[in-house]
Design a protein around this motif. Structure first.
Motif, short mmCIF file in Angstrom:
data_model
loop_
_atom_site.label_atom_id
_atom_site.label_comp_id
_atom_site.label_asym_id
_atom_site.label_seq_id
_atom_site.Cartn_x
_atom_site.Cartn_y
_atom_site.Cartn_z
N TRP A 1 32.79 39.68 -4.28
CA TRP A 1 33.90 40.53 -4.71
C TRP A 1 33.45 41.63 -5.67
O TRP A 1 34.01 42.71 -5.69
N GLY A 2 32.45 41.36 -6.47
CA GLY A 2 31.99 42.37 -7.43
C GLY A 2 30.88 43.26 -6.91
O GLY A 2 30.38 44.11 -7.65
N ARG A 3 30.47 43.06 -5.64
CA ARG A 3 29.37 43.84 -5.09
C ARG A 3 29.77 44.53 -3.79
O ARG A 3 28.95 44.71 -2.89
N GLY A 4 31.02 44.89 -3.70
CA GLY A 4 31.49 45.54 -2.47
C GLY A 4 30.86 46.89 -2.21
O GLY A 4 30.69 47.28 -1.05
N SER A 5 30.48 47.60 -3.27
CA SER A 5 29.88 48.92 -3.08
C SER A 5 28.53 48.83 -2.37
O SER A 5 28.17 49.70 -1.57
N THR A 6 27.78 47.75 -2.63
CA THR A 6 26.49 47.56 -1.95
C THR A 6 26.69 47.39 -0.45
O THR A 6 25.99 48.00 0.36
N PRO B 1 13.52 47.91 7.70
CA PRO B 1 14.59 48.86 7.35
C PRO B 1 15.01 48.79 5.89
O PRO B 1 15.70 49.68 5.41
N GLN B 2 14.56 47.74 5.17
CA GLN B 2 14.97 47.60 3.78
C GLN B 2 14.04 48.28 2.80
O GLN B 2 14.34 48.37 1.61
N HIS B 3 12.90 48.79 3.27
CA HIS B 3 11.91 49.40 2.38
C HIS B 3 12.17 50.90 2.21
O HIS B 3 12.29 51.62 3.20
N HIS B 4 12.20 51.34 0.96
CA HIS B 4 12.44 52.75 0.69
C HIS B 4 11.28 53.61 1.19
O HIS B 4 11.50 54.70 1.75
N ASP B 5 10.05 53.17 0.99
CA ASP B 5 8.90 53.96 1.44
C ASP B 5 8.91 54.14 2.96
O ASP B 5 8.56 55.22 3.48
N THR B 6 9.30 53.10 3.68
CA THR B 6 9.37 53.20 5.14
C THR B 6 10.39 54.25 5.56
O THR B 6 10.13 55.07 6.46
N GLN C 1 8.88 77.13 5.07
CA GLN C 1 9.64 77.06 3.82
C GLN C 1 10.57 75.86 3.76
O GLN C 1 11.35 75.73 2.82
N SER C 2 10.54 74.98 4.74
CA SER C 2 11.46 73.84 4.73
C SER C 2 11.05 72.87 3.63
O SER C 2 9.88 72.54 3.48
N PRO C 3 12.00 72.39 2.84
CA PRO C 3 11.66 71.54 1.69
C PRO C 3 11.36 70.11 2.13
O PRO C 3 11.71 69.68 3.22
N ASP C 4 10.68 69.38 1.23
CA ASP C 4 10.49 67.96 1.46
C ASP C 4 11.79 67.21 1.20
O ASP C 4 12.61 67.62 0.37
N LEU C 5 11.95 66.11 1.89
CA LEU C 5 13.19 65.35 1.80
C LEU C 5 13.10 64.29 0.69
O LEU C 5 12.04 63.72 0.46
N GLN C 6 14.23 64.01 0.10
CA GLN C 6 14.35 62.96 -0.90
C GLN C 6 15.31 61.91 -0.35
O GLN C 6 16.51 62.15 -0.26
N VAL C 7 14.78 60.77 0.01
CA VAL C 7 15.58 59.70 0.60
C VAL C 7 16.03 58.76 -0.52
O VAL C 7 15.21 58.31 -1.33
N ARG C 8 17.30 58.46 -0.54
CA ARG C 8 17.79 57.52 -1.56
C ARG C 8 17.36 56.09 -1.21
O ARG C 8 17.16 55.75 -0.04
N ALA C 9 17.25 55.28 -2.22
CA ALA C 9 16.81 53.90 -2.01
C ALA C 9 17.91 53.11 -1.31
O ALA C 9 19.10 53.26 -1.60
N PRO C 10 17.56 52.27 -0.33
CA PRO C 10 18.56 51.46 0.35
C PRO C 10 19.12 50.39 -0.57
O PRO C 10 18.50 50.03 -1.57
N PRO C 11 20.31 49.86 -0.26
CA PRO C 11 20.89 48.81 -1.10
C PRO C 11 19.97 47.59 -1.15
O PRO C 11 19.36 47.21 -0.16
#
Length: 414
Positions: free
Chosen positions: A270-275, A332-337, A401-411
């Motif tokens: 109940w307290g982790r619904g955002s994840t 799929p859970q690894h941010h570096d991947t 000129q295309s920038p590098d991407l910044q991927v957010r960390a997975p839950p």
């Protein structure tokens, strides 16, 4: 002896090429055929045994939980409630837990609802028609109708009908005792599914994502092979794989619904619904990626010309997309991947150029499908959808000129 005379009377050596091969005997042919059939049966048996072992290892933990729940329900009904034959309490616990992860708690409530409906219908039928065939038919019919009106779930209908039949035919305390056993079994099932062994919604989604990514990888590999070899017969494996990929995406959508239900109904979440919500959004982006892969495979293998070389040019890009999806499927859970997958997809967009479309518009459609699939890979990896579209557009128009991407960390998972 004169050597010339010996050479004259001696038989000339026969060349091996002039020796005609002897046809195999009928017994030899039968033996080879029998050996081939035995080898085929052996492979089929080993495959069946491997599949059976995989099912056992995958389902052993739920079976252990159901066994423990049945034993607990029987002990409660036998020693705390003092039922002489508490057979339905363990049955109710097993039936309630016999559902997919994320649906077991709801299944327990549905079972209890069906039992209550059946008992009430039986009491009403017996009060009006007494015991007999008329009361049995009326109670069963009314119980199933009420269950249909309450949602029509199969377990509710079945439990309502069974409870009505038992309450009318056995009579006496059968109805109240069955209700008590149902409360015990459903309560134990809820305890096990919600508190003792709750489902993990993020891991549930990750498993569905990995399965979908693996299936899409196979689809794109078949597509790349059909494009590279320029062989019409290779289109058939792609066409046969399309329905399987769509079914896998449907399983992913079902996993999203179950994960959302777990987050709503399980107290530990109940307290982790955002994840869970973030992972559900990622799974939704994977669904869009899957649709792009299906469209890419369909365009690549539909109405191909045997000597069309323009359609073979995107084959390396399609194969690279398959490699990217395979990397994501492994972790799929690894941010570096995810970061590397998004960057590789953006680099592919930079390098992939449109073909000459003066005479054949199909290469253009295939080029656009490759670009769209790569863009969806970037979005699924963890880049905002609007940012992914802008980065893909900039990579096409101004590659330097295309920038590098910044991927957010997975839950993260607990």
């Amino acid at each position: 002896m004169n050597p010339s005379f010996v050479a004259l009377v001696s038989p000339a050596p026969v060349s091996p090429a002039l020796i005609l091969p002897q046809p195999p005997s009928e017994a030899g042919v039968m033996w080879r055929r029998r050996r081939g059939r035995v080898a085929q049966w052996r492979r089929a048996l080993l495959h069946a045994a491997s599949d059976a072992w995989g099912r056992v290892t995958a389902g052993i933990w739920p079976v252990v939980q159901q066994t423990a729940a049945a034993s607990t329900a029987w002990l409660i009904a036998r020693h705390l409630v003092d039922h002489r034959l508490p057979f339905f309490a363990p049955v109710a616990a097993v039936v309630a837990l016999n559902a997919a992860r994320g649906e077991r708690g709801v299944n327990a409530v549905r079972l209890l609802l069906g039992v209550v409906v059946g008992i009430l219908a039986a009491d009403a039928a017996v009060a009006v028609l007494h015991h007999g065939y008329g009361a049995l038919a009326a109670a069963t019919f009314a119980a199933m109708l009420v269950a249909l009106a309450l949602g029509g779930e199969r377990i509710v209908i079945a439990q309502a009908a069974v409870s009505a039949i038992l309450a009318v035919t056995v009579g006496g305390a059968a109805g109240p005792q069955r209700l008590t056993d149902a409360l015990i079994g459903a309560g134990v099932a809820l305890l096990f599914s919600q508190l003792v062994f709750p489902a993990e919604p993020v891991l549930l989604l990750r498993g569905a994502e990995a399965a979908a990514l693996t299936d899409l990888t196979d689809l794109l590999r078949h597509t790349a092979q059909a494009l590279e070899r320029n062989d019409q017969t290779l289109n058939d494996p792609v066409a046969q794989h399309l329905p399987t990929s769509r079914d896998t995406l449907s399983d992913l959508a079902h996993a999203r619904l179950r994960s959302s239900a777990i987050a709503r109904h399980t107290p530990l979440w109940w307290g982790r619904g955002s994840t869970v919500l973030r992972e559900c959004r990622d799974a939704g982006r994977l669904d869009l990626l899957g649709m792009s892969c299906l469209m890419l495979a369909r365009i690549a293998t539909a109405h191909r010309v045997g000597d069309s070389r323009q359609l073979a040019k995107p084959a390396p890009a399609v194969r690279e997309l398959a490699d990217i999806l395979e990397t994501l499927a492994r972790a799929p859970q690894h941010h570096d991947t995810r970061q590397r997958a998004a960057q590789r997809a953006l680099d592919l967009i930079r390098r992939h150029e449109a073909s000459d479309t003066t005479r054949d518009p199909r290469p253009t459609a295939l080029h656009m499908a490759v670009q769209m699939t790569a863009t969806d890979v970037i979005a699924f990896a963890g880049v905002d959808a609007a940012t992914a579209v802008d980065a893909a557009r900039q990579a096409r128009t101004t590659p330097d000129q295309s920038p590098d991407l910044q991927v957010r960390a997975p839950p993260s998972t607990p």
